[in-house]
Scaffold this motif. Sequence first.
Motif, PDB file in Angstrom:
ATOM      1  N   ALA A  41       0.823  -1.055   0.051  1.00 14.81           N
ATOM      2  CA  ALA A  41      -0.006   0.052  -0.203  1.00 14.81           C
ATOM      3  C   ALA A  41       0.744   1.092  -0.030  1.00 14.81           C
ATOM      4  O   ALA A  41       0.688   2.272  -0.773  1.00 14.81           O
ATOM      5  CB  ALA A  41      -0.894   0.027   1.222  1.00 14.81           C
ATOM      6  N   HIS A  42       1.873   1.171   0.770  1.00 15.10           N
ATOM      7  CA  HIS A  42       2.919   2.405   0.687  1.00 15.10           C
ATOM      8  C   HIS A  42       3.450   2.450  -0.633  1.00 15.10           C
ATOM      9  O   HIS A  42       3.934   3.727  -0.967  1.00 15.10           O
ATOM     10  CB  HIS A  42       3.889   2.277   2.062  1.00 15.10           C
ATOM     11  N   ASP A  43       4.082   1.314  -1.184  1.00 16.17           N
ATOM     12  CA  ASP A  43       4.767   1.372  -2.356  1.00 16.17           C
ATOM     13  C   ASP A  43       3.796   2.094  -3.428  1.00 16.17           C
ATOM     14  O   ASP A  43       4.323   2.696  -4.174  1.00 16.17           O
ATOM     15  CB  ASP A  43       5.103   0.128  -2.917  1.00 16.17           C
ATOM     16  N   SER A  44       2.477   1.868  -3.141  1.00 17.28           N
ATOM     17  CA  SER A  44       1.555   2.468  -4.303  1.00 17.28           C
ATOM     18  C   SER A  44       1.702   3.849  -3.916  1.00 17.28           C
ATOM     19  O   SER A  44       1.363   4.743  -5.138  1.00 17.28           O
ATOM     20  CB  SER A  44       0.223   1.732  -4.300  1.00 17.28           C
ATOM     21  N   GLU A  45       1.666   4.481  -2.708  1.00 19.64           N
ATOM     22  CA  GLU A  45       1.611   6.001  -2.788  1.00 19.64           C
ATOM     23  C   GLU A  45       2.984   6.411  -3.065  1.00 19.64           C
ATOM     24  O   GLU A  45       2.963   7.637  -3.524  1.00 19.64           O
ATOM     25  CB  GLU A  45       1.597   6.080  -0.977  1.00 19.64           C
ATOM     26  N   LYS A  46       3.858   5.694  -3.084  1.00 23.52           N
ATOM     27  CA  LYS A  46       5.151   6.258  -3.677  1.00 23.52           C
ATOM     28  C   LYS A  46       4.908   6.385  -5.310  1.00 23.52           C
ATOM     29  O   LYS A  46       5.599   7.410  -6.174  1.00 23.52           O
ATOM     30  CB  LYS A  46       6.308   5.464  -3.698  1.00 23.52           C
ATOM     31  N   LEU A  47       4.560   5.113  -5.974  1.00 22.24           N
ATOM     32  CA  LEU A  47       4.178   5.302  -7.261  1.00 22.24           C
ATOM     33  C   LEU A  47       3.077   6.254  -7.822  1.00 22.24           C
ATOM     34  O   LEU A  47       3.551   7.033  -9.060  1.00 22.24           O
ATOM     35  CB  LEU A  47       3.445   3.738  -7.790  1.00 22.24           C
ATOM     36  N   ALA A  48       2.000   6.544  -7.012  1.00 26.49           N
ATOM     37  CA  ALA A  48       1.216   7.712  -7.360  1.00 26.49           C
ATOM     38  C   ALA A  48       1.884   8.801  -7.268  1.00 26.49           C
ATOM     39  O   ALA A  48       1.742   9.732  -8.096  1.00 26.49           O
ATOM     40  CB  ALA A  48      -0.071   7.533  -6.338  1.00 26.49           C
ATOM     41  N   GLY A  49       2.897   9.110  -6.280  1.00 31.22           N
ATOM     42  CA  GLY A  49       3.510  10.291  -6.049  1.00 31.22           C
ATOM     43  C   GLY A  49       4.122  10.684  -7.383  1.00 31.22           C
ATOM     44  O   GLY A  49       4.474  11.774  -7.834  1.00 31.22           O
ATOM     45  N   MET A  50       5.012   9.629  -8.068  1.00 34.76           N
ATOM     46  CA  MET A  50       5.876   9.840  -9.159  1.00 34.76           C
ATOM     47  C   MET A  50       4.735  10.183 -10.443  1.00 34.76           C
ATOM     48  O   MET A  50       5.189  11.126 -11.207  1.00 34.76           O
ATOM     49  CB  MET A  50       6.786   8.550  -9.370  1.00 34.76           C
ATOM     50  N   LEU A  51       3.599   9.620 -10.539  1.00 38.61           N
ATOM     51  CA  LEU A  51       2.922   9.533 -11.578  1.00 38.61           C
ATOM     52  C   LEU A  51       2.179  11.045 -11.537  1.00 38.61           C
ATOM     53  O   LEU A  51       2.009  11.668 -12.491  1.00 38.61           O
ATOM     54  CB  LEU A  51       1.580   8.397 -11.721  1.00 38.61           C
ATOM     55  N   ASP A  52       2.164  11.518 -10.368  1.00 37.70           N
ATOM     56  CA  ASP A  52       1.542  12.895 -10.172  1.00 37.70           C
ATOM     57  C   ASP A  52       2.490  13.804 -10.662  1.00 37.70           C
ATOM     58  O   ASP A  52       2.303  14.792 -11.508  1.00 37.70           O
ATOM     59  CB  ASP A  52       1.235  13.277  -8.632  1.00 37.70           C
ATOM     60  N   GLU A  53       3.979  13.745 -10.439  1.00 36.92           N
ATOM     61  CA  GLU A  53       4.883  14.694 -10.647  1.00 36.92           C
ATOM     62  C   GLU A  53       5.325  14.469 -12.212  1.00 36.92           C
ATOM     63  O   GLU A  53       5.726  15.346 -12.820  1.00 36.92           O
ATOM     64  CB  GLU A  53       6.205  14.301 -10.162  1.00 36.92           C
TER      65      GLU A  53
END
Length: 467
Positions: A41-53
Amino acid sequence: MTVKITPEQIAEQRRFMTLFQALPDRPRTYYIVTYGCQMNAHDSEKLAGMLDEMGMELSPAREEADFVLHNTCCIRDNAERKALGNVTWLKELKKERPGLMIGVCGCMVRESGMAEKLLRQYPFVDVAFGTSNIYRLPELLYKAAESRSRVVAVEQEQSTLIEGLPIRRESPYQAYVTIMYGCNNYCTYCIVPYVRGRERSRSAGDILRDIERLAQSGVQEIMLLGQNVNSYGKDLEGGLSFAQLLHEAGQTGIPRIRFMTSHPKDLTDELIDEIAQNPAVLRHFHLPAQSGSDRILKAMNRHYTVDQYLDRVARLRQAVPDIGITTDLIVGFPGETEEDFEATLRLADTVRYDSAFTFIYSPRVGTAAAKYPDQVPAEVSARRIDRLIKLQEKHTAIALNGMIGSEVSVLVTDRSKRDETMLTGKCGRNISVNFAGTPEDIGKVLNVKITSAGKTTLRGEKMEVSA
Ligand code: 5AD
Ligand code: SF4
């Protein structure tokens, strides 16, 4: 082999974020489907953070997204089947919308033979990468979108200390903080050490800086994450122990601290004493026992006996009388006899867990136990897990009913799904508590008096004074 990701490598990924935004036909929206544990779940937060950027927007629905990424789990066969089933389901959608890009990442991709399988049997998957390549998402997605060809990056090495990545946090009040990656224990049933690699601890300085920032931004509760948090720091020279890290975390001003997961063999008195003395550490301990039979524990390579486990539980309860203990239990491990299983029931009866995650053993390719003789027939395991679940339901009822009349502090996280006028949140013991309140209370820590107990949740009334 462990490789350290350098700031230069992160800078390179930032360059791909910019390049990506210049692509004319790039995907504009994304959706992440997450399977498995909190680490994922936390890895997904990192993936989402990159996709946002990368200039992409989170899509409200999977069906509408231009890029659907599956962050997979492979701990048991059913987790894997579910992920592959969902990936296949998108194949039809891609026929209607050829621009749809499909990604698969996480633990399953690292499994032996899986990369080849994805390449051969899943030609509609555009991007695939393993747990150590998460930070390379900008590069891999850019290359796939630019060339309109498949990019599969399955690493042999383990990466470590990926600092400085953006994170899209799911909640403004609760946050995950990874303290270590990987696992060294090689329990004979478990695939985690193979797909997440050896233990690598983050430096205490980096962790504490993260926690301080979270506290300053109003986060009320953090969950320290690691496959085996009790062995935090053992791979660092002169590093803090987990107990010392908890102590320092308690000084950052963060009101509530949880952690997961602990291995009983590494549960020290030092840690128990720290929990007892640290007001920020919540009164919940997840202590996976796996089995109540010494013979099976040995075959599982767990490095403790039932007596040693019970000694830890007793020490914990003596030092922290109001602590709620939960566990993981496996039935149907190869060679498990009726007697071994009865011993697991006995252990559950002795400890009286607040709740237990119960699993039927699932053979994983590449692990030692998959090759053991005497695999237990499915119908025997099914019968055993039914009995275990029934027993646990009884214990959960005892634990929940025992809390009626007590006062607990709850981090209010949401409105109740069933009733709009009710709020919900978890108490220190990690049990859901529902009570009447207004949306302004969401995000606050409140005192609630428990008035009744349901099957798995508590009901209460808000007290006048807030915690
Ligand atoms: N089969 C069934 N359960 C498993 N777990 C790990 N590997 C397996 C497996 N092969 C369970 C353990 C662990 C939890 C996260 O998943 O109980 O603690
Ligand atoms: Fe798997 Fe055992 Fe490591 Fe937990 S401690 S992740 S069960 S190998």
